[in-house]
Design an enzyme around this catalytic site. Structure first.
Site, PDB file in Angstrom:
ATOM      1  CB  CYS A 243      35.801  44.211  41.130  1.00  0.00           C
ATOM      2  SG  CYS A 243      34.275  45.092  40.731  1.00  0.00           S
ATOM      3  CG  HIS A 325      38.145  46.614  37.243  1.00  0.00           C
ATOM      4  ND1 HIS A 325      38.263  45.254  36.963  1.00  0.00           N
ATOM      5  CD2 HIS A 325      36.868  46.811  37.633  1.00  0.00           C
ATOM      6  CE1 HIS A 325      37.098  44.665  37.169  1.00  0.00           C
ATOM      7  NE2 HIS A 325      36.232  45.593  37.576  1.00  0.00           N
ATOM      8  CD  GLU A 327      41.522  45.171  35.563  1.00  0.00           C
ATOM      9  OE1 GLU A 327      40.335  45.179  35.220  1.00  0.00           O
ATOM     10  OE2 GLU A 327      41.890  45.206  36.762  1.00  0.00           O
TER      11      GLU A 327
END
Length: 348
Positions: A243, A325, A327
């Site tokens: 990001c 993202h 994750e």
């Protein structure tokens, strides 16, 4: 009778119901996510913003601390169509104003038409429209928050999984989500989390196998120290970024970044890999993007909706970054392999 007011840029005032009292100001943005409100509200990337949820009911599965991405709520205020008591009471304990009973479809449409905008909020029994307008008048542009890194970063180095057998990761905390650290630790990495303004000598003390620039809020141009670390270690140590981290890496290597009209915030952003032509669904939260990657980085992934860069790489210099993202938390798990890729790069 209304007891809350939202003042939008241009001085239009929207009446609402107060769910957590107080005054606030910030950049008004929206997320399209229909789950993950706990993760969104504790995401450091929402610092200095007012978060509007486009999904109409927020709080329908309670509030659980194990889902938090940090130790506090980061948006300056929350705006919803309807909010459950669990969420309202949590935000009140955190001292974060919250309002509901307004047409969030109208708010989202205005942001899409006019772009992310300044706003002011006043909520509570004594709140007035004038209070909200006063907050609006004091609101800064996101790029003016030059100290935003200090607001979201650790104060000193923190180490996770110190006895791990995997790669040693120096993670520069520009506002890192907790699940990024967890994703690295789950793969047995030893993770040293550094303040956003860490120096070269600070990082050199841990002799890292990988330099990792985290996500975070605001304008990437305000994270000069992180960019200096990229410039120092490029070519010597593998680099990764998520990001804001992608934007910092691009700026440090001769690229350019720019403010987006209203950004990408949600859990359903389609990203196409230019090498495999595969499309994955991703979680995103950013208001800036890479406008020009420069000569050192190749664009390897793009957003299907607007073609903005979602992945940058340089195989020779061992660099992999992602705008989204990987994750998740919340969101689809299509891109979890990113962490395997960057740690494999470090182990080489």
């Amino acid at each position: 009778m209304a007891d809350a007011y939202v003042a939008l840029e241009g001085e239009r005032v929207v009446e609402a119901r107060a769910r957590a009292p107080g005054t606030a100001r910030g950049e008004l943005v929206f997320t399209t996510a229909y789950t993950g409100y706990e993760e969104s509200l504790t995401d450091p990337s929402y610092e200095e913003q007012v978060l509007t949820f486009s999904y109409p009911l927020i709080g329908n599965y309670g509030v659980r601390e194990e889902r938090f991405e940090s130790d506090r709520v980061h948006p300056r205020a929350a705006v919803t169509r309807e909010m459950t008591d669990d969420v309202a009471e949590w935000l009140e304990r955190e001292g974060v104003p919250a309002v509901d009973h307004l047409d969030t479809r109208d708010i989202v449409t205005e942001i899409r038409d006019e772009g992310a905008m300044k706003c002011g909020i006043a909520a509570g029994p004594d709140a007035t429209a004038e209070d909200a307008l006063e907050q609006l008048a004091q609101c800064k542009h996101m790029s003016e928050h030059t100290d935003i890194g200090e607001q979201v970063s650790v104060d000193e180095v923190e180490t996770y999984n110190a006895d791990g057998d995997g790669s040693t990761v120096a993670l520069v905390d520009c506002g890192a989500k907790g699940s990024i650290i967890e994703s690295l630790v789950e793969r047995d990495a030893v993770v040293h989390v550094f303040p956003y303004d860490a120096s070269e000598s600070d990082v050199a003390d841990v002799d890292p196998d990988l330099l990792f620039i985290s996500n975070g809020p605001g304008d990437p141009q305000n994270f000069e120290q992180a960019g200096d670390l990229v410039d120092t270690y490029v070519g010597d140590v593998p680099l990764a970024g998520i990001c804001l981290g992608q934007q910092v890496v691009a700026n440090a290597l001769g690229g350019e970044t720019e403010k987006m009209e209203f950004g990408h915030r949600g859990v359903n952003q389609p990203v196409r890999d230019l090498r495999s032509n595969q499309v994955v669904m991703t979680t995103q939260n950013h208001g800036y993007t890479v406008a020009d990657p420069g000569d050192s980085l190749d664009v390897t992934q793009v957003n299907v909706n607007d073609d903005t860069p979602e992945g940058l790489e340089n195989d020779e210099l061992n660099i992999i970054t992602r705008q989204y993202h990987p994750e998740a938390n919340p969101g689809p798990h299509d891109s979890l392999g990113f962490f395997d890729d960057v740690l494999a790069m470090a182990e080489k």
